[in-house]
Design an enzyme around this catalytic site. Sequence first.
Site, short mmCIF file in Angstrom:
data_model
loop_
_atom_site.label_atom_id
_atom_site.label_comp_id
_atom_site.label_asym_id
_atom_site.label_seq_id
_atom_site.Cartn_x
_atom_site.Cartn_y
_atom_site.Cartn_z
N GLY A 41 5.87 4.68 1.03
CA GLY A 41 5.27 3.47 1.71
C GLY A 41 5.01 2.38 0.49
N GLY A 43 4.24 -0.84 -1.56
CA GLY A 43 3.47 -2.08 -1.66
C GLY A 43 4.66 -3.03 -2.27
CG ASP A 54 3.53 -5.15 -5.86
OD1 ASP A 54 2.61 -4.67 -4.91
OD2 ASP A 54 4.05 -4.44 -6.48
NE ARG A 155 1.76 2.77 -10.27
CZ ARG A 155 2.56 1.75 -9.70
NH1 ARG A 155 2.88 2.05 -8.38
NH2 ARG A 155 2.87 0.75 -10.32
CG HIS A 186 5.03 3.24 -13.37
ND1 HIS A 186 6.31 3.55 -12.83
CD2 HIS A 186 4.84 2.12 -12.34
CE1 HIS A 186 6.85 2.41 -12.21
NE2 HIS A 186 6.05 1.74 -11.92
NE ARG A 188 6.72 -3.69 -18.85
CZ ARG A 188 5.36 -3.92 -18.59
NH1 ARG A 188 4.87 -3.95 -17.47
NH2 ARG A 188 4.51 -4.69 -19.63
#
EC number: 3.11.1.3
Length: 290
Positions: A41, A43, A54, A155, A186, A188
Site C-alpha cells: 500500500g 504512500g 510524497d 524501515r 532502503h 537509492r
Amino acid sequence: MTKNQALRAALDSGRLFTAMAAHNPLVAKLAEQAGFGGIWGSGFELSASYAVPDANILSMSTHLEMMRAIASTVSIPLIADIDTGFGNAVNVHYVVPQYEAAGASAIVMEDKTFPKDTSLRTDGRQELVRIEEFQGKIAAATAARADRDFVVIARVEALIAGLGQQEAVRRGQAYEEAGADAILIHSRQKTPDEILAFVKSWPGKVPLVLVPTAYPQLTEADIAALSKVGIVIYGNHAIRAAVGAVREVFARIRRDGGIREVDAALPSVKEIIELQGDERMRAVEARYLK
C-alpha cells in the site's frame, strides 16, 4: 488461514515473499491475478495518483480509506506504508489499530522526522529521529495491535541519509530490540553493492525487507539466495506502468485524430467489467431481485 497468519507464516518459512505496489483496488486485483504474494500500500503511489508530492501531504484518513478499499478487494495480505506513523509514538498507538481494522496485515514505518520527504529525491530532506524516539514508536505499534500476527516492519533510512553502514546496522538492531518483526533497509544507490554489504553484515534474527527500485539488477533468485531477506517489495512499478501506458495512448489518439487505431491494442470493455466483479453482482441479482 487469515491474511495476517499467511504473511506471518511466509516470514517464518524462510521463503521470499513478494509484494507489488498498488494505489487503488483495481491495481491490487491485477497484482493478485499476476501471482504476487501481497500488496504494498504505497504512500508514494497514492500521492502520485493525487498528483501531490510524497511528503505527508495526503491525510491519514485519505491513505487509510484507500488501504481499506484495497484490503476488501483482494485475498492476499496488504502491507501498509504509513510513512513516519503520522506523528510521534502517541499517534502511532492510535494509528496502528485503525490500519489493522481496515484489513492491513502489516505496517511499514520509517525513522524519519514528520513530515517526511521522499527517499527517492537525491536532494530531499533526509532527517532522522533519535534512535530512542523511534524505538518508542515501534513499541507503541506492537503494543497497540490486537492480533499478534499483525506484522510491524521498521524501515531504516540511514543509508538514504548518507550516515553509513555502521549507523544503519546500529539502528536496525535497536529497532529489532524494540520489537520490530522485520527490518526494511532502503538505498537509492544505482548498484546493489550498498544493500548487499548491509545484508552481509546484518547480525539480527528478524528478516530483512528490500525495495530494489534503484538497483533492479537483483532478481528474486538473487535476493532469495541472500537467505536473510524475507520480503521484496516492488515499490512504484504500478504507477510508473500506468503513467507510461496512459501517456502513450493519449499521445497516439491525438496523433491519429481518433481512437480507431489504438482501440484494438487496449483491453476490451468486457475485461474491465469482469475486473469490476460484474459476474458476482449478476449472481446476487438473480438470487435476490424479485
